[in-house]
Design an enzyme around this catalytic site. Structure first.
Site, PDB file in Angstrom:
ATOM      1  N   SER A   1       0.845  -1.204   0.000  1.00  0.00           N
ATOM      2  CA  SER A   1       0.000   0.000   0.000  1.00  0.00           C
ATOM      3  C   SER A   1       0.874   1.246   0.000  1.00  0.00           C
ATOM      4  O   SER A   1       2.075   1.168   0.303  1.00  0.00           O
ATOM      5  CB  SER A   1      -0.868  -0.035   1.260  1.00  0.00           C
ATOM      6  OG  SER A   1      -1.329   1.254   1.580  1.00  0.00           O
TER       7      SER A   1
ATOM      8  N   TYR B   1      -3.661  -0.950   9.642  1.00  0.00           N
ATOM      9  CA  TYR B   1      -3.496  -1.226   8.207  1.00  0.00           C
ATOM     10  C   TYR B   1      -2.091  -0.826   7.760  1.00  0.00           C
ATOM     11  O   TYR B   1      -1.389  -1.617   7.119  1.00  0.00           O
ATOM     12  CB  TYR B   1      -4.565  -0.466   7.413  1.00  0.00           C
ATOM     13  CG  TYR B   1      -4.522  -0.706   5.925  1.00  0.00           C
ATOM     14  CD1 TYR B   1      -5.094  -1.847   5.370  1.00  0.00           C
ATOM     15  CD2 TYR B   1      -3.894   0.189   5.070  1.00  0.00           C
ATOM     16  CE1 TYR B   1      -5.048  -2.073   4.002  1.00  0.00           C
ATOM     17  CE2 TYR B   1      -3.848  -0.023   3.706  1.00  0.00           C
ATOM     18  CZ  TYR B   1      -4.424  -1.157   3.168  1.00  0.00           C
ATOM     19  OH  TYR B   1      -4.374  -1.378   1.816  1.00  0.00           O
TER      20      TYR B   1
END
Ligand SMILES: NC(=O)c1ccc[n+]([C@@H]2O[C@H](COP(=O)([O-])OP(=O)(O)OC[C@H]3O[C@@H](n4cnc5c(N)ncnc54)[C@H](OP(=O)(O)O)[C@@H]3O)[C@@H](O)[C@H]2O)c1
Length: 252
Positions: free
Chosen positions: A159, A172
Site C-alpha cells: 500500500s 493497516y
C-alpha cells in the site's frame, strides 16, 4: 528486467500464463477477482482462495463462461483458519496440481481509520492477523509446493502507507510495513538458492469496497478501475519477470 514504468505498461502476450498454477487470496475481492479472471484468460489454472464461497463461485463461473481453464475453489477464512485448514489447502493443491507456480496475496482488512490513542485493540489484532500473520502462514505452508515449480512467483500486495506511516491508518499501515519486511526476508532467503521470486505491489487507489470504506466521501468514478492496476501483477506472475526479486512496484 522491466523498469517500474515498463511493468505498468506491460501487455501480457496471449497464453503467457499457460499451465501455470496460480493461487489468488481475496479472489472474491475488488482487485483479486479481476486478477483471477485475467490470469485464467492468459491460460493459468487458478486456485480461487477466499472466505466467501458465493463470491468465489461467481468468479469461477465467469472464468468458465469466458472459456478459461477450469479453476479450483479453496475456501479459507484467514481470520479463523488453524493449522489443519492450511495443511488441507496445501494437500488439495498438491493432489490436484502437484505444484504451485504463483501465489498472489490480495486478501486484506482495512480495519478502522482512527488515531492510535483510540484504536480498537481487537480490530488491531484482527487486521494484523489477516494482513500479516495469515500471509506468513499461508506462504510458509505453500513454499514446498512453490519449490516444485521451475519458475515460481510470490506477490504480496502492499500500500501507499507501507513505507511512510500516515495519521489514522493504524493497523493497516503497520501491517503493510510488516508485509514489506516479510517479503524482503523471504526474497533474500530465496535469492540465488531457489527458483522462487518474491515482490510487492502497491496497487494505488483502486475502485473497490476497501477504497470506498477508506474514503466514503469520494466519487468512485474518480478512482481507477481494478483492470488498470493488473499489468504489474500479471508481469510478476508470468515468465517475463523471471529473476526479478526483492522489488516493490507501484501499479500506477
Ligand atoms: N483498493 C485500493 O485502493 C487499495 C490500495 C492499496 C492497496 N490495496 C490492497 O489491495 C488488496 C486488495 O484490496 P481490494 O481493494 O481489492 O479490497 P477488497 O475488495 O475489500 O478485497 C479484499 C479481499 O480480502 C478478503 N478478506 C478479508 N478478510 C478475509 C479473511 N478473514 N479471510 C479471507 N479473505 C479475507 C475479502 O473477502 P470478502 O470479499 O469476503 O470481504 C476480499 O475478497 C489488499 O491487500 C489491499 O490492502 C488496495
Amino acid at each position: 528486467m522491466l523498469t517500474d514504468a515498463e511493468a505498468r505498461a506491460y501487455q501480457p502476450p496471449q497464453g503467457t500464463l499457460a499451465d501455470r498454477v496460480i493461487l489468488v487470496t481475496g479472489a472474491g475481492g475488488g482487485i483479486g477477482g479481476p486478477l483471477a479472471l485475467a490470469c485464467a484468460s492468459l491460460g493459468a489454472r487458478v486456485v480461487l482462495c477466499g472466505r466467501n464461497v458465493r463470491k468465489l463461485e461467481a468468479i469461477y463461473d465467469a472464468i468458465v463462461a469466458a472459456g478459461g481453464p477450469r479453476p479450483s475453489i479453496a475456501p479459507l477464512d484467514l481470520e479463523r483458519a488453524d493449522a489443519t485448514h492450511y495443511t488441507a489447502l496445501a494437500d488439495a493443491v498438491r493432489q490436484e496440481f502437484g505444484r504451485l507456480d504463483g501465489l498472489a496475496h490480495l486478501a486484506a482488512l482495512l480495519g478502522e481509520r482512527a488515531p492510535i490513542e483510540h484504536y480498537d485493540v481487537v480490530t488491531w489484532l484482527r487486521v494484523m492477523h489477516v494482513n500479516v500473520n495469515a500471509a506468513f502462514i499461508l506462504t510458509k505452508t505453500l513454499l514446498p509446493l512453490l519449490r516444485l515449480s521451475d519458475d515460481a512467483s510470490v506477490v504480496f500486495t502492499t500500500s501507499g502507507v507501507s513505507t511512510r506511516g500516515r495519521a489514522y491508518w493504524g493497523a493497516y499501515a503497520a501491517s503493510k510495513f510488516a508485509l514489506e519486511g516479510l517479503a524482503q526476508v523471504l526474497a533474500d532467503e530465496t535469492d540465488n538458492l531457489t527458483k522462487i521470486r518474491v515482490n510487492t505491489v502497491n496497487p494505488g487507489k483502486t475502485r473497490t469496497a476497501m477504497r470506498a470504506k477508506a474514503f466514503p466521501g469520494e466519487d468512485p468514478e474518480s478512482v481507477p478501475k481494478p483492470a488498470e492496476v493488473l499489468p504489474v501483477f500479471l508481469y510478476l506472475l508470468g515468465p517475463a519477470s523471471t529473476g526479478v526479486t526483492g522489488r516493490r512496484f507501484d501499479a500506477q
